[in-house]
Design an enzyme around this catalytic site. Structure first.
Site: not given
Ligand code: PGA
Length: 258
Positions: A9-11, A96, A98, A168, A174, A214, A235-236
């Site tokens: 997930n590149w956001k 998600h 967010e 999640e 994050g 994470s 994500g990251g």
């Molecule tokens: P993260 O994000 O790996 O940076 O914690 C995961 C996500 O939001 O899908």
């Protein structure tokens, strides 16, 4: 038998040339490996076509990060499920945390987004997870159960078979705080039981439930070794080629027999 799945997930990160370089690096990194693991990249909307072009010649799947709950019309700035399908985008992250938090997406809206995606034969990757206050108050199971019931349990069995779930915990996204493998396994087993009670053993057994929050090159192996953890939503660490490839390797190492 469920195969492992790793989704990046590149956001809202990277300009076009950075995204293209990363996508090519990952595609090249896995092209000769003949993986059982399914690798899916979810870039921002403007880069989807670059990815679907690349996916024609490499073993990557492509997903969006969101879609509209509406079919079409006067919804400035929105992107519909039918538009995604017309670009051969086969997956879409929905719900998600967010999106739930910053864009105030409701369970009812998320259920409609899922309906739109299924109508256009695109697989929803449905995210669920509790806030830190909910875990501290021991309400994490209740929260996740409600999210699943309200977002997905209106579906018929044959529709539910196209759903991928991603647990999640919001406190892990994050933050560098990962759920322990035991915490992840406990929740994943709980989710599978809920699915079993509603849709039966076979569908529950076949449903892919990913962990996200994470997840990185160091902890992926332990997390993916859990019996009910079927891979990760990353994500990251999905923005760094070496880390993401190491996570894919962890998924492949923990691939089940059969
Ligand atoms: P993260 O994000 O790996 O940076 O914690 C995961 C996500 O939001 O899908």
């Amino acid at each position: 038998m469920r195969n492992k799945v790793v989704i990046g997930n590149w956001k809202m990160n990277q300009n076009f040339s950075e995204a293209e370089e990363l996508a090519i690096d990952i595609a090249e990194g896995i092209e000769d490996l003949n993986l059982k693991t399914e690798v899916i990249l979810c870039p921002p909307f403007p880069y989807l076509e670059m990815l679907t072009d690349l996916a024609e010649e490499s073993p990557i799947g492509v997903g969006a990060q969101n879609c509209s709950e509406h079919e079409n019309g006067a919804y400035t700035g929105e992107v519909s499920a039918s538009m995604l399908a017309s670009l051969d985008v086969n997956f879409c992250i929905i719900g998600h945390s967010e999106r739930r938090k910053y864009f105030k997406e409701t369970d009812a809206q998320l259920a409609e987004k899922v309906n739109q995606l299924l109508k256009h034969e695109t697989c929803p990757v449905f995210c669920i997870g509790e806030l830190i206050e909910e875990r501290k108050a021991e309400k994490h199971f209740e929260t996740v159960e409600n999210q699943i019931k309200q977002g997905l349990f209106h579906l018929k069995s044959e529709e539910f078979e196209s759903i991928v779930l991603a647990y999640e915990p919001v406190w892990a996204i994050g933050t560098g705080l990962t759920a322990t493998p035991e915490q992840a396994q406990e929740m994943h087993a709980f989710i599978r039981k809920l699915i079993e009670a509603k849709y039966g053993t076979e569908i529950a057994y076949n449903t892919i439930i990913l962990y996200g929050g994470s997840c990185n090159a160091k902890n992926a192996l332990d997390l993916f070794s859990q019996p009910d953890v079927d891979g990760g939503l990353i994500g990251g660490a999905s923005l760094k080629k070496e880390d993401f490839l190491a996570i894919i390797e962890a998924a492949e190492t923990t691939q089940r027999e059969g």
